[in-house]
Design a protein around this motif. Sequence first.
Motif, mmCIF file in Angstrom:
data_model
loop_
_atom_site.group_PDB
_atom_site.id
_atom_site.type_symbol
_atom_site.label_atom_id
_atom_site.label_comp_id
_atom_site.label_asym_id
_atom_site.label_seq_id
_atom_site.Cartn_x
_atom_site.Cartn_y
_atom_site.Cartn_z
ATOM 1 N N ARG A 74 -8.003 60.726 -4.984
ATOM 2 C CA ARG A 74 -7.105 60.242 -6.026
ATOM 3 C C ARG A 74 -7.914 59.690 -7.186
ATOM 4 N N CYS A 75 -7.404 59.888 -8.400
ATOM 5 C CA CYS A 75 -8.102 59.488 -9.627
ATOM 6 C C CYS A 75 -7.071 58.937 -10.600
ATOM 7 N N SER A 76 -7.338 57.745 -11.158
ATOM 8 C CA SER A 76 -6.366 57.104 -12.039
ATOM 9 C C SER A 76 -6.322 57.713 -13.431
ATOM 10 N N ASP A 77 -7.339 58.496 -13.804
ATOM 11 C CA ASP A 77 -7.380 59.092 -15.145
ATOM 12 C C ASP A 77 -7.962 60.502 -15.035
ATOM 13 N N LEU A 78 -7.101 61.489 -14.901
ATOM 14 C CA LEU A 78 -7.559 62.863 -14.743
ATOM 15 C C LEU A 78 -8.293 63.369 -15.975
ATOM 16 N N ASP A 79 -7.959 62.847 -17.156
ATOM 17 C CA ASP A 79 -8.625 63.281 -18.386
ATOM 18 C C ASP A 79 -10.100 62.898 -18.414
ATOM 19 N N ALA A 80 -10.491 61.949 -17.573
ATOM 20 C CA ALA A 80 -11.885 61.485 -17.571
ATOM 21 C C ALA A 80 -12.812 62.418 -16.803
ATOM 22 N N ILE A 81 -12.237 63.354 -16.059
ATOM 23 C CA ILE A 81 -13.062 64.160 -15.157
ATOM 24 C C ILE A 81 -13.805 65.249 -15.918
ATOM 25 N N SER A 82 -15.105 65.317 -15.677
ATOM 26 C CA SER A 82 -16.002 66.339 -16.234
ATOM 27 C C SER A 82 -17.127 66.523 -15.227
ATOM 28 N N ILE A 83 -18.032 67.447 -15.505
ATOM 29 C CA ILE A 83 -19.172 67.628 -14.605
ATOM 30 C C ILE A 83 -20.007 66.354 -14.543
ATOM 31 N N ASN A 84 -20.203 65.693 -15.668
ATOM 32 C CA ASN A 84 -20.965 64.443 -15.643
ATOM 33 C C ASN A 84 -20.264 63.391 -14.790
ATOM 34 N N PHE A 85 -18.939 63.307 -14.900
ATOM 35 C CA PHE A 85 -18.180 62.358 -14.087
ATOM 36 C C PHE A 85 -18.316 62.706 -12.605
ATOM 37 N N LEU A 86 -18.298 63.990 -12.285
ATOM 38 C CA LEU A 86 -18.475 64.411 -10.900
ATOM 39 C C LEU A 86 -19.877 64.076 -10.392
ATOM 40 N N GLN A 88 -21.645 61.476 -11.432
ATOM 41 C CA GLN A 88 -21.615 60.034 -11.198
ATOM 42 C C GLN A 88 -20.896 59.714 -9.888
ATOM 43 N N THR A 89 -19.847 60.460 -9.592
ATOM 44 C CA THR A 89 -19.162 60.284 -8.317
ATOM 45 C C THR A 89 -20.107 60.563 -7.152
ATOM 46 N N ALA A 90 -20.886 61.633 -7.271
ATOM 47 C CA ALA A 90 -21.844 61.963 -6.219
ATOM 48 C C ALA A 90 -22.832 60.821 -6.004
ATOM 49 N N LEU A 91 -23.326 60.247 -7.070
ATOM 50 C CA LEU A 91 -24.271 59.131 -6.951
ATOM 51 C C LEU A 91 -23.645 57.940 -6.239
ATOM 52 N N HIS A 92 -22.408 57.634 -6.580
ATOM 53 C CA HIS A 92 -21.723 56.516 -5.928
ATOM 54 C C HIS A 92 -21.470 56.801 -4.452
ATOM 55 N N ALA A 114 -24.368 69.694 -8.534
ATOM 56 C CA ALA A 114 -25.577 69.487 -7.731
ATOM 57 C C ALA A 114 -26.836 69.706 -8.561
ATOM 58 N N LEU A 115 -26.819 70.709 -9.427
ATOM 59 C CA LEU A 115 -27.974 70.963 -10.283
ATOM 60 C C LEU A 115 -28.234 69.784 -11.207
ATOM 61 N N MET A 116 -27.180 69.232 -11.808
ATOM 62 C CA MET A 116 -27.353 68.072 -12.682
ATOM 63 C C MET A 116 -27.914 66.886 -11.896
ATOM 64 N N LEU A 117 -27.438 66.717 -10.678
ATOM 65 C CA LEU A 117 -27.923 65.635 -9.822
ATOM 66 C C LEU A 117 -29.392 65.831 -9.464
ATOM 67 N N ALA A 118 -29.737 67.045 -9.032
ATOM 68 C CA ALA A 118 -31.119 67.330 -8.637
ATOM 69 C C ALA A 118 -32.073 67.241 -9.815
ATOM 70 N N ASP A 119 -31.608 67.623 -11.001
ATOM 71 C CA ASP A 119 -32.444 67.563 -12.191
ATOM 72 C C ASP A 119 -32.761 66.124 -12.575
ATOM 73 N N GLN A 120 -31.804 65.242 -12.413
ATOM 74 C CA GLN A 120 -32.014 63.842 -12.802
ATOM 75 C C GLN A 120 -32.717 63.029 -11.721
ATOM 76 N N PHE A 121 -32.555 63.438 -10.464
ATOM 77 C CA PHE A 121 -33.145 62.685 -9.356
ATOM 78 C C PHE A 121 -33.888 63.630 -8.408
ATOM 79 N N PRO A 122 -34.894 64.331 -8.926
ATOM 80 C CA PRO A 122 -35.562 65.366 -8.121
ATOM 81 C C PRO A 122 -36.252 64.816 -6.883
#
Length: 271
Positions: A74-86, A88-92, A114-122
Amino acid sequence: MPASPTFTHTQVPLTIAGVQLNVAAIHREGELAPIVFLHGFGSSKEDYADITLREEFAGHPFLAYDAPGCGESRCSDLDAISINFLMQTALHMLEHFKIRRFHLVGHSMGGLTALMLADQFPQRVISFVDIEGNIAPEDCFLSRQIVDYPSDDPEAFFADFIERARHAPAYASALYSASLRHKVRAGAVGGIFRSMVELSDNADLMGSFLGLPCPTMFMYGEQNRSLSYLPHIQDHGVRLAQIPACGHFPMYSNPGAMWQQIADFHTSCNG
């Protein structure tokens, strides 16, 4: 007598950039290196539940969860969702489950996340299995529909998207379409798709993928063997895994081959 649970199902409350989330996850404990799965658009955490039935992964803890706007999350603001938001969710989620280093598996939208995550935290990623995640503009065959079929009505766009998927001449497309309305909130689609197109067209995803220091495998369906970059990434040390009798969804069309390829790859990484 009921069967013993093969994994734990839980809800994780999070707040990201002021947005309230309740993320539905499945996971199990284990002594070996954990495996983190990020599902694709229109899929869910249950795509990876069968890991508990595969002897090759005995002893490996794992985590899979429904992305915001998807599945049971569940998400209180669907408009906020993007790959970057996803991402950040993975990090949390990694922080919540106290996962420091892990094998990473991502499909499609989840592959790009996953690629964005791996690129930032290799330093945190032991290995990366990219299942047709976006690394070039040609990968936007689903997400670019937000541009090719513009609509001011999210519900109408999503209904038409589902109908196009139902009749697409690719393995498992009709099966995929049947559950889309149950697995994705229409209000989340636009932000996800637009960010996928933006990153695929304008970010150096290929450079990021080829620059990862961990072992990488790119998995793709036999129907997509014409992807133009496959020889290029293989020449740069990426292991290719073609799944027979399959399009974009190996977890639906040929899950046995998918799991075997992942297991073989992890074995080679531990080597």
